[in-house]
Enzyme design. Structure first.
Site, PDB file in Angstrom:
ATOM      1  CE  LYS A  80      28.867  60.983  41.398  1.00  0.00           C
ATOM      2  NZ  LYS A  80      29.601  60.214  42.389  1.00  0.00           N
ATOM      3  CG  LEU A 335      39.710  49.104  49.517  1.00  0.00           C
ATOM      4  CD1 LEU A 335      39.225  47.873  48.766  1.00  0.00           C
ATOM      5  CD2 LEU A 335      38.529  49.870  50.103  1.00  0.00           C
TER       6      LEU A 335
HETATM    7  C1  LIG Z   1      31.061  47.851  47.935  1.00  0.00           C
HETATM    8  C2  LIG Z   1      32.076  48.886  47.555  1.00  0.00           C
HETATM    9  C3  LIG Z   1      31.747  49.892  46.655  1.00  0.00           C
HETATM   10  C4  LIG Z   1      32.670  50.888  46.335  1.00  0.00           C
HETATM   11  N1  LIG Z   1      32.314  51.906  45.496  1.00  0.00           N
HETATM   12  C5  LIG Z   1      33.176  52.941  45.309  1.00  0.00           C
HETATM   13  C6  LIG Z   1      32.829  54.061  44.501  1.00  0.00           C
HETATM   14  O1  LIG Z   1      31.769  54.109  43.901  1.00  0.00           O
HETATM   15  N2  LIG Z   1      33.718  55.065  44.400  1.00  0.00           N
HETATM   16  C7  LIG Z   1      34.933  55.037  45.015  1.00  0.00           C
HETATM   17  O2  LIG Z   1      35.690  56.009  44.938  1.00  0.00           O
HETATM   18  N3  LIG Z   1      35.302  53.961  45.723  1.00  0.00           N
HETATM   19  C8  LIG Z   1      34.465  52.933  45.892  1.00  0.00           C
HETATM   20  N4  LIG Z   1      34.843  51.854  46.626  1.00  0.00           N
HETATM   21  C9  LIG Z   1      36.224  51.769  47.091  1.00  0.00           C
HETATM   22  C10 LIG Z   1      37.127  51.341  45.918  1.00  0.00           C
HETATM   23  O3  LIG Z   1      36.660  50.126  45.381  1.00  0.00           O
HETATM   24  C11 LIG Z   1      38.555  51.192  46.379  1.00  0.00           C
HETATM   25  O4  LIG Z   1      38.973  52.331  47.084  1.00  0.00           O
HETATM   26  C12 LIG Z   1      39.479  51.030  45.194  1.00  0.00           C
HETATM   27  O5  LIG Z   1      39.032  50.029  44.326  1.00  0.00           O
HETATM   28  C13 LIG Z   1      40.866  50.732  45.649  1.00  0.00           C
HETATM   29  O6  LIG Z   1      41.003  49.401  46.057  1.00  0.00           O
HETATM   30  P1  LIG Z   1      42.457  48.907  46.424  1.00  0.00           P
HETATM   31  O7  LIG Z   1      43.332  49.100  45.232  1.00  0.00           O
HETATM   32  O8  LIG Z   1      42.855  49.545  47.683  1.00  0.00           O
HETATM   33  O9  LIG Z   1      42.256  47.368  46.747  1.00  0.00           O
HETATM   34  P2  LIG Z   1      42.017  46.095  45.773  1.00  0.00           P
HETATM   35  O10 LIG Z   1      41.279  46.450  44.540  1.00  0.00           O
HETATM   36  O11 LIG Z   1      41.452  45.028  46.626  1.00  0.00           O
HETATM   37  O12 LIG Z   1      43.477  45.678  45.325  1.00  0.00           O
HETATM   38  C14 LIG Z   1      44.334  44.955  46.174  1.00  0.00           C
HETATM   39  C15 LIG Z   1      45.523  44.463  45.375  1.00  0.00           C
HETATM   40  O13 LIG Z   1      46.441  43.833  46.254  1.00  0.00           O
HETATM   41  C16 LIG Z   1      46.845  42.611  45.693  1.00  0.00           C
HETATM   42  N5  LIG Z   1      47.260  41.699  46.762  1.00  0.00           N
HETATM   43  C17 LIG Z   1      46.636  41.471  47.955  1.00  0.00           C
HETATM   44  N6  LIG Z   1      47.316  40.504  48.635  1.00  0.00           N
HETATM   45  C18 LIG Z   1      48.384  40.158  47.874  1.00  0.00           C
HETATM   46  C19 LIG Z   1      49.443  39.222  48.003  1.00  0.00           C
HETATM   47  N7  LIG Z   1      49.558  38.407  49.075  1.00  0.00           N
HETATM   48  N8  LIG Z   1      50.345  39.118  47.007  1.00  0.00           N
HETATM   49  C20 LIG Z   1      50.254  39.918  45.902  1.00  0.00           C
HETATM   50  N9  LIG Z   1      49.276  40.811  45.704  1.00  0.00           N
HETATM   51  C21 LIG Z   1      48.350  40.916  46.681  1.00  0.00           C
HETATM   52  C22 LIG Z   1      45.608  42.120  44.950  1.00  0.00           C
HETATM   53  O14 LIG Z   1      45.916  41.140  44.005  1.00  0.00           O
HETATM   54  C23 LIG Z   1      45.154  43.444  44.318  1.00  0.00           C
HETATM   55  O15 LIG Z   1      45.902  43.678  43.128  1.00  0.00           O
HETATM   56  C24 LIG Z   1      33.957  50.835  46.909  1.00  0.00           C
HETATM   57  C25 LIG Z   1      34.302  49.786  47.757  1.00  0.00           C
HETATM   58  C26 LIG Z   1      33.381  48.821  48.087  1.00  0.00           C
HETATM   59  C27 LIG Z   1      33.768  47.702  49.001  1.00  0.00           C
END
Ligand SMILES: Cc1cc2nc3c(=O)[nH]c(=O)nc-3n(C[C@H](O)[C@H](O)[C@H](O)COP(=O)(O)OP(=O)(O)OC[C@H]3O[C@@H](n4cnc5c(N)ncnc54)[C@H](O)[C@@H]3O)c2cc1C
Length: 505
Positions: A80, A335
């Site tokens: 990219k 997030l």
């Molecule tokens: C529409 C959209 C588009 C995006 N596009 C981009 C992009 O292009 N570039 C970029 O940098 N970022 C992007 N993001 C942000 C990116 O997706 C996130 O920052 C990244 O995926 C990190 O997510 P996370 O690991 O914080 O959460 P998640 O992927 O939601 O992971 C959460 C984890 O917690 C676990 N969990 C939750 N509750 C429990 C429980 N009670 N017991 C056990 N486990 C639990 C789940 O199983 C999972 O493993 C985007 C976000 C959105 C919403």
């Protein structure tokens, strides 16, 4: 001198944030600080989006010792060079926010001031023609570096698009090989110490439990530890960033792979297009106050470049961040700590910088308040800076064809952004604070692309004599043209060096 005590670290969540945390902590602490355990739940799953990145991710990968070509092949990734913004300033208009710089600075004056001077003299060359990343992106070419780049010349920088699920799996393999313990299970209760409210234990659905000293909350939008358990509030920025929903859908891709993300503005939001080796990721980010879900889905499906491979998947969010990212013995990443829409692909980057901060501020004593305050201060500053940059895209527009655009165009913006816009309008200057993510070239690209036109340029740009200036810029232009013409097409580069083995759907 106080010595660091061993801290057992527990990471809650196995999405991108959780596995990035596990990888870098395991790699950096080499098992000497304490055990690292990650709890994730297949039943709950991950957000499953987050496929476009920005160049500092290369530094993250280098710290992990990841081989780039293996990484690209195993995550179906592409390269990219920037983001194309279509219909943002006006319908039918587009510009690219490139990575790297436009042209080298001369005599400590930023390149765009010379370009503004030539423009004032009647030269109609697009500023993008001087930028290697834009020139390569427009032609669908890619190379990791500029062939024959002159010293002080423009810099080519790049990032990746990758499959989010494959990226998390890649990092999971990496982290577990380095000794991270992975526990699959749903957390049903979080226990706190009676004396100070510190989190001490997670209870899982199967009756087992996990204890630790430092908890990293990567539980996604649920913010299980920081938000739900410790009750840290959320700063809501939806008055400036009103998009609160997205629909995501992959579609078939063609043979050519464009080396940039595309963002196309629609009536109440925008659509992303992220080309990978095996498919194109698409999504429509929109404001539910201005558009129905049905209308958003129809717009998304009506603007795909290939056959959809699934039904659109809905996501809901609110722009903003937690008031504090580190509270007691819980640090939230990803997030769980906040959300800024993916307009400039900054979320994964925010995870990375929070991890670097955590490593730099690893507490000797888990109760060390001054360390937490410093972590929170830096996190806030970083979020606020990115927030302003995103708001600029919406606010600086001529669009008046929908209630949404009329709202964002006329809304009051944060003072920090208003100051930046006024400063640029006056003399093309960019107000910056050292260490901020978006460098001058990024602000210049978006200011000019969104129609924020400076009234004057830096008087220092007058120091070079006009014929010298014309000659230097024309040499520069020539160099960019020749260099880019020598680069392979993006797909050919991938096929030659980092083609994915399987073409999974
Ligand atoms: C529409 C959209 C588009 C995006 N596009 C981009 C992009 O292009 N570039 C970029 O940098 N970022 C992007 N993001 C942000 C990116 O997706 C996130 O920052 C990244 O995926 C990190 O997510 P996370 O690991 O914080 O959460 P998640 O992927 O939601 O992971 C959460 C984890 O917690 C676990 N969990 C939750 N509750 C429990 C429980 N009670 N017991 C056990 N486990 C639990 C789940 O199983 C999972 O493993 C985007 C976000 C959105 C919403």
């Amino acid at each position: 001198m106080m010595q660091s005590k061993a801290h057992d670290i527990v990471i809650v969540g196995g999405g991108t944030a959780g596995w990035m945390a596990a990888s870098i902590l395991a790699r950096s602490t080499k098992g000497r600080l304490g055990r690292i355990t990650l709890v994730e739940s297949a039943e709950i799953g991950t957000v499953g989006v987050g496929e476009a990145t920005i160049p500092p991710i290369q530094f993250f990968n280098q710290l992990l010792g990841i081989d780039e070509r293996d990484f690209v092949a195993r995550t179906q990734a592409s390269f990219k060079l920037g983001i194309e913004f279509r219909n943002w300033h006006r319908k039918g208009q587009s510009y690219i926010h490139p990575f790297g710089s436009f042209g080298g600075n001369m005599d400590a004056v930023s390149f765009h001031h010379y370009w503004l001077r030539l423009r004032a003299l009647g030269d109609g060359t697009d500023i993008g023609d001087y930028c290697p990343a834009i020139a390569a992106a427009r032609q669908g070419r890619f190379a990791p570096e500029m062939p024959d780049g002159p010293p002080g010349g423009p810099v080519l920088a790049y990032a990746y698009h990758f499959d989010a699920a494959l990226y998390a799996a890649y990092l999971r393999d990496f982290a577990t090989r380095l000794g991270v313990t992975r526990i699959e299970g749903r957390i049903t209760a979080i226990r706190q110490r009676a004396e100070d409210g510190y989190v001490s234990q997670l209870d899982l659905a199967d009756g087992s439990s996990v204890t630790g000293d430092l908890f990293i909350d990567c539980s996604g939008f649920r913010s299980l530890l920081l938000g739900q358990t410790l009750g840290v509030g959320f700063k809501d920025w939806s008055r400036w960033l009103p998009c609160d929903r997205a629909l995501a859908v992959p579609c078939e891709g063609g043979e050519a792979i464009s080396p940039y993300t595309r963002s196309t503005a629609h009536a109440a939001g925008w659509q992303w297009r992220i080309p990978l080796q095996h498919r194109i990721g698409n999504g429509h980010v929109y404001s539910s106050a201005f558009m129905s879900d049905e209308e958003a889905a129809a717009i998304l499906l009506g603007h795909l470049d290939g056959k959809p491979q699934a039904d659109p998947r809905p996501l809901r969010f609110t722009a903003g961040r937690r008031e504090r990212s580190w509270e007691r013995n819980v640090v939230a990443l990803g997030l769980a700590g906040g959300f800024l829409e993916p307009l400039e692909s900054t979320s994964i980057h925010l995870i990375q910088t929070a991890l670097f901060r955590l490593l730099a501020l690893m507490p000797t004593d888990i109760k060390d308040q001054v360390t937490r305050d410093e972590f929170n201060r830096l996190t806030e500053a970083e979020y606020d800076h990115i927030r302003d940059f995103l708001i600029l895209h919406y606010h600086a527009t001529d669009r008046d064809d929908s209630d949404f655009w009329n709202y964002v165009r006329t809304m009051p913006v944060p003072d920090s952004l208003r100051h930046k816009m006024e400063l640029f309008r006056a003399r093309g200057r960019v107000a910056r604070v050292d260490g901020q993510l978006f460098v001058e070239a990024s602000w210049v690209a978006v200011f000019l692309g969104q129609g924020v036109d400076p009234i004057a340029y830096d008087p220092m740009a007058e120091v070079v004599k006009e014929p010298d200036l014309r000659q230097r810029l024309s040499r520069h232009l020539d160099h960019v043209r020749r260099s880019v013409a020598g680069m392979p097409m993006h797909r050919d580069f991938i096929n030659r060096h980092c083609k994915a083995q399987e073409t999974a759907a």
